[in-house]
Design an enzyme around this catalytic site. Structure first.
Site, PDB file in Angstrom:
ATOM      1  N   SER A   1      60.441  12.438  55.202  1.00  0.00           N
ATOM      2  CA  SER A   1      60.548  11.011  55.329  1.00  0.00           C
ATOM      3  C   SER A   1      59.204  10.285  55.193  1.00  0.00           C
ATOM      4  O   SER A   1      59.186   9.067  54.991  1.00  0.00           O
ATOM      5  CB  SER A   1      61.162  10.664  56.688  1.00  0.00           C
ATOM      6  OG  SER A   1      60.314  11.085  57.740  1.00  0.00           O
TER       7      SER A   1
ATOM      8  N   SER B   1      59.127  16.414  57.538  1.00  0.00           N
ATOM      9  CA  SER B   1      58.801  15.132  56.910  1.00  0.00           C
ATOM     10  C   SER B   1      57.342  14.969  56.509  1.00  0.00           C
ATOM     11  O   SER B   1      56.993  13.995  55.852  1.00  0.00           O
ATOM     12  CB  SER B   1      59.168  13.984  57.855  1.00  0.00           C
ATOM     13  OG  SER B   1      60.559  13.899  57.960  1.00  0.00           O
TER      14      SER B   1
ATOM     15  N   LYS C   1      52.129   5.549  59.030  1.00  0.00           N
ATOM     16  CA  LYS C   1      53.575   5.521  58.794  1.00  0.00           C
ATOM     17  C   LYS C   1      54.209   4.431  59.660  1.00  0.00           C
ATOM     18  O   LYS C   1      53.787   4.211  60.805  1.00  0.00           O
ATOM     19  CB  LYS C   1      54.173   6.893  59.132  1.00  0.00           C
ATOM     20  CG  LYS C   1      55.642   7.049  58.754  1.00  0.00           C
ATOM     21  CD  LYS C   1      56.097   8.501  58.980  1.00  0.00           C
ATOM     22  CE  LYS C   1      57.585   8.677  58.740  1.00  0.00           C
ATOM     23  NZ  LYS C   1      58.017  10.074  58.945  1.00  0.00           N
TER      24      LYS C   1
END
Lengths: 553, 435
Positions: free
Chosen positions: B92, B117, B6
């Site tokens: 997210s 997330s 990420k």
């Protein structure tokens, strides 16, 4: 809580921005006010305490007025490393931004390191707290203080707002004969330094200082004159130096003061205070307070009120000037730091710091006097290298007092102090060297004294040997060195006997005078023998030998 | 092993933009601890995965790189994959989720979870997502959103490969001040295996003596019927294998989101103070979602609001944590430490309590990208491990993936993953579902 609504939709307020989200939380807070299941959260901080009561003393500079002064001192902790990063603290004159880790510069993704929290900083703060008779808190916490400034890259400074490491305590000021109470001592991070070059219209940031451990020592508003304020800061400086916590140097910025000043007419309640920042010396601080008192009195005299504000000090005019008003004062939005666990100090740890406390000046004097040293000797020993006996991280460095005490161990104190002050310090001064540059270890110095005492070298040879040791530092055993330089006392009676006979033969008149019963004349013969022995023979044994030879028929 | 990371996790060799224009050109001078551990274990980092800006969002549409489109397509669909229905991959960590769901070679991705997330993308994309216990995986090098909630999460094809990656990453790191100490880890491991021994047997399909709690507060009446029936089918199957399923109550659940919102916004306003376009980043306006959090957090921390918002939220957080501690059979390995810190009374664990909790990961399947439908989250205020595992979609649903979440006591990742693996088994033996 029977029927429950669904988990709220976090993003439903996207369209109307923050207002709806806030309203939701307001509702949540309101809904929380009644149920007894939720008690009011424990406040994270205590409320302030009452000021110390002092009787009003007239001051001819401002008759009828009382001045109230409180001081916040920020003292850099004398540690080799920064508080939450393993970066080395810079020296004076280090290249700007040469002692900066990504954490110090607040790089994204960095975190403060506490697994190896700089315990030297903590211990030095504890020493300060102990010396100030403060109440050490076994649990203290770290908070973030937010404000925007270019030398604060993270946008916040880590400090101890809610639960400081120590509370209370006092400093006694002997000249003013008052005690100034301490509110609290908190550990915090230093910020970077911004340097503005007006000519180039350039603001430079140096982050070397960012993250160094600081102590904020907050006094109660216990001072009533610039002189008391000056004595307070000087006393605190001396105290910080004596426990090794800091250099306390205002000019170099390792000690910074924010001074709160208010005035009120005698008998009336305290006036509105103004804070003066950026003071670079005790002298300037005293000038600034005086000028601020006059300014506030002039305002009150003309019927105006003093607005609460933060003021700067102009060293050229000796006057203070407005920096920002109360309305412009930042709300620091203190928040418990979510990364930093509380600092727990065990009773055992505090006791060990207490045991390691360097002696305070009074205690040292007493100890030395007890050993039979005169006041003059004590003054000399304690003044050596400005009495700065402690190095970085509270480590004991070899100060003059400690050196003397090691030297006096198992030896005569007077002999030791005479050798140290008159010979060692005297010779160092002649060579324009500071005591910490002394190349002679206490062991070697001790052996030298022992050699003189036991007659292996004579006093005068010993002094020559010392000079040689200062000029040519080595670890060569002293007896070998003395041997090589031909400075060892000649023990053999044959040698002395020979020299004495020689002297008697060379000076028949004097010899006869002694024989006739004029004893003082023997000193002339004695001098002759000493010269002939080049100082290597002991005067006492020469005298004995001469007496023996001259008394025999 | 190939892994996507990420984009809010620092990498030395690739940019770390946090999907924000603010850090468009930012390259970190160091690798995050998790990246270093991956490299040391011989893994190949194939690239950085898209996410919501600074990890703030639940749809992965707030990104300077554009939205993430869910790669899922129902096998029965006749349209070309490129022209599939444009649904959200969740946020997210949408990029991490989509990468694992779409790529055949990549079984794992690193993500972060502050308030769901990891679990939401896992549910929407039909894969496995683990948000580990707070403090087990190092946060050094993870760009902070809300420090007291942020966790590095793992996204994987299945529970087995997620477990494997968790073992690599779950090591003590002294660079993370909130990392759990080795002794605490050891204690948690012992408690976990001690209680797993109560039900784990040589027969993996036998779940006798496993006690599963269903938190009643997590199933509002408004929940879609098709979704509830999918969940019921999983529960029935687990019962069929011998598990005891009990209703439990977490009474403070309704306050969780408010507390989460205040705490995460307050911490975000502090953590993002450095991106002022002077210290870090470019001088660009922030998107509304980020701006809203900063303003809200800033307000919650002002002197006037602090007691009413921030302190209340912290107190609620403690209440929520205690709710969980009351229902678990496994004692809290952090208990003694917590009492010292908060001086709050901790509830002793209940020997009649449950091993794990089970609830839906999301209240719906993936919403359309351009819809303003958004999912609610069960934020992780208690710092507990939570694993989202895909379940079989019922015939009555829309055919898109859906996940259930298994929550365990702090440090019980192995237990949560074992239960997750059983649920994967249920999916394969869907026929067992009929009762």
């Amino acid at each position: 809580m029977g029927q429950r609504s669904t988990v709220n939709d976090e993003h439903s307020s996207e369209s109307d921005g923050g207002a709806a989200a806030l309203a939701k939380i307001v509702m949540f807070v309101r809904s929380r006010t009644s149920p007894s299941s939720l008690r009011t959260p424990r406040r994270l901080y205590s409320t302030g305490q009452a000021n110390t009561i002092r009787t009003f003393e007239k001051d001819s500079r401002w008759p009828g007025w009382q001045v109230i002064i409180g001081i916040e001192v920020h003292a850099q902790i004398k540690s080799r490393e920064k508080l939450f990063s393993q970066t080395w603290a810079p020296d004076l004159g280090s290249t700007p931004n040469s002692h900066v880790s990504p954490y110090d510069a607040a790089f994204p993704g960095t975190l403060p390191v506490t697994s190896r929290l700089n315990f030297a900083c903590v211990n030095l703060a504890l020493r300060t707290a102990i010396a100030l008779q403060s109440d050490i808190q076994q649990r203290s916490t770290f908070d973030r203080k937010h404000y925007f400034y270019s030398d604060l890259p993270a946008g916040y400074q880590i400090t101890q707002h809610y639960n400081p490491i120590a509370r209370g305590g006092y400093v006694f000021l002997p000249k003013s004969n008052i005690s100034v109470c301490i509110e609290q001592i908190q550990l915090e991070q230093d910020t970077g330094k911004s340097l503005f070059e007006p000519r180039r219209r350039l603001l430079s940031i140096d982050l070397n200082r960012a993250g160094i451990g600081l102590m904020e020592i907050v006094s109660k508003p216990d001072m009533r004159s610039p002189e008391e304020a000056g004595e307070y800061v000087r006393t605190l400086q001396a105290l910080l130096r004596s426990v090794g916590a800091g250099d306390g140097n205002m000019e170099q910025g390792s000690l910074r003061c924010d001074v709160n000043v208010s005035v009120n007419r005698y008998g009336q309640s305290p006036g509105t205070r103004c804070e003066i920042k950026n003071l670079n010396s005790v002298r300037f601080m005293m000038v600034a307070i005086g000028s601020e008192v006059h300014r506030q009195i002039a305002m009150l005299d003309t019927g105006k009120s003093v607005p609460q504000e933060t003021r700067g000090f102009n060293e050229d005019t000796g006057e203070t000037f407005a920096l920002r008003s109360k309305e412009e004062a930042p709300d620091y939005r203190y928040m418990p730091d979510p990364n930093l666990p509380p600092l727990f100090l065990t009773e055992g740890h505090i006791t060990s710091v207490r045991k390691e406390m360097p002696a305070l000046a009074v205690e040292i004097r007493e100890r030395l006097a007890h050993r039979g040293l005169t006041h003059q000797d004590i003054d000399v020993l304690m003044a050596v290298d400005s009495g700065n006996e402690i190095g970085f991280d509270g480590r004991r460095s070899q100060g003059a007092v400690a050196y003397f005490e090691a030297l006096a161990k198992g030896r005569n104190s007077r002999t030791a102090v005479n050798w140290m002050i008159h010979e060692l310090l005297g010779q160092l001064t002649q060579r324009k060297k500071a005591f910490h540059e002394n190349p002679i270890s206490q062991e070697r110095m001790g052996s030298l004294i022992d050699m003189v005492q036991s007659g292996i070298v004579t006093g005068s040879s010993g002094k020559l040997l010392l000079r040689h040791m200062l000029d040519h530092p080595s670890s060569e055993p002293l007896t070998e060195l003395g041997e090589r330089l031909g400075l060892l006392a000649v023990r053999g009676d044959d040698f002395v006997e020979h020299l004495c006979l020689q002297a008697i033969a060379d000076m028949p008149e004097e010899a006869n005078a002694v024989r006739r019963g004029v004893p003082n004349v023997i000193n002339k013969l004695l001098g002759q023998v000493i010269r002939a022995s080049k100082g290597r023979a002991d005067p006492q044994s020469i005298r004995r030998m001469l007496q023996k030879q001259l008394s025999s028929p | 092993m190939t892994v996507a990371v990420k984009d809010n996790i620092c990498t030395k060799d690739m940019p770390t933009t946090c999907s924000s224009a603010m850090l468009r050109n930012f390259k970190s001078p160091f690798d995050a601890t998790v990246v270093r551990l991956l490299n040391n274990s011989g893994a190949t980092i194939v690239g950085k995965a898209n996410c919501d800006e600074f990890g703030m969002g639940s749809l992965n549409v707030h990104s300077v790189h554009g939205p993430v489109i869910n790669p899922f397509q129902h096998p029965s669909s006749s349209v070309k994959w490129e022209e599939r229905e444009r649904r959200s991959a969740g946020g997210s960590s949408g990029g991490s989720g989509a990468a694992v769901a779409a790529a055949c070679v990549m079984r794992n991705a690193l993500a972060t979870d502050t308030g769901g997330s990891v679990r939401l993308p896992a549910s929407y994309c039909g894969i496995v997502g683990l948000k580990p216990s707070y403090g087990l995986i190092s946060r050094w090098g993870v760009v902070s959103f809300a420090d007291s909630l942020d966790c590095v999460g793992i996204i994987g094809r299945d529970a087995a490969c997620t477990s494997k990656l968790f073992d690599i990453l779950s090591v003590f790191d002294e660079r993370d001040p909130t990392a759990a100490r080795p002794t605490t880890r050891e204690k948690a491991r012992e408690l976990c295996s001690e209680h797993m021994a109560e039900w784990v047997s040589s027969d993996a399909t036998d779940l006798t003596n496993l006690r599963i709690g269903i938190p009643q507060e997590y199933f509002p009446t408004s929940l879609d019927k098709s979704i509830v029936s999918s969940f019921r089918r999983v529960v029935r199957a687990l019962k069929h294998r011998g598990a005891t399923v009990l209703p439990v109550s977490l009474p403070n659940t309704s306050y969780a989101l408010s507390a989460y919102y205040v705490i995460s916004s307050a911490e975000a306003s502090s953590n993002l103070a450095r991106y002022d376009g002077v210290q870090y980043g470019l001088h660009v306006p922030l998107p509304p979602g980020v701006k809203r959090r900063i303003l809200l957090g800033t307000y919650a921390l002002t002197a006037d609001a602090f007691d009413n918002y921030f302190l209340q939220a912290q107190h609620l957080r403690q209440c929520i944590r205690e709710d969980f501690m009351r229902v678990f059979r496994v004692p809290n390995p952090l208990a003694r430490m917590k009492t010292a810190i908060t001086t709050a009374t901790t509830t002793p664990h209940d020997p009649a309590g449950v091993h794990v909790l089970l609830h839906l990961s999301a209240v719906r399947t993936a919403p359309l990208l351009d819809s303003d439908e958004q999912d609610g989250l069960h934020p992780s205020l208690a710092g507990l491990p939570a694993l989202s595992v895909p379940i079989a979609a019922g015939a009555e649903g829309d055919g898109w993936p859906l996940g259930v979440t298994v929550v365990g006591q702090w440090g019980c990742e192995k237990m949560v993953l074992a239960v997750g693996a059983s649920i994967e088994g249920v999916k394969r033996e869907d026929v067992l579902g009929g009762e």
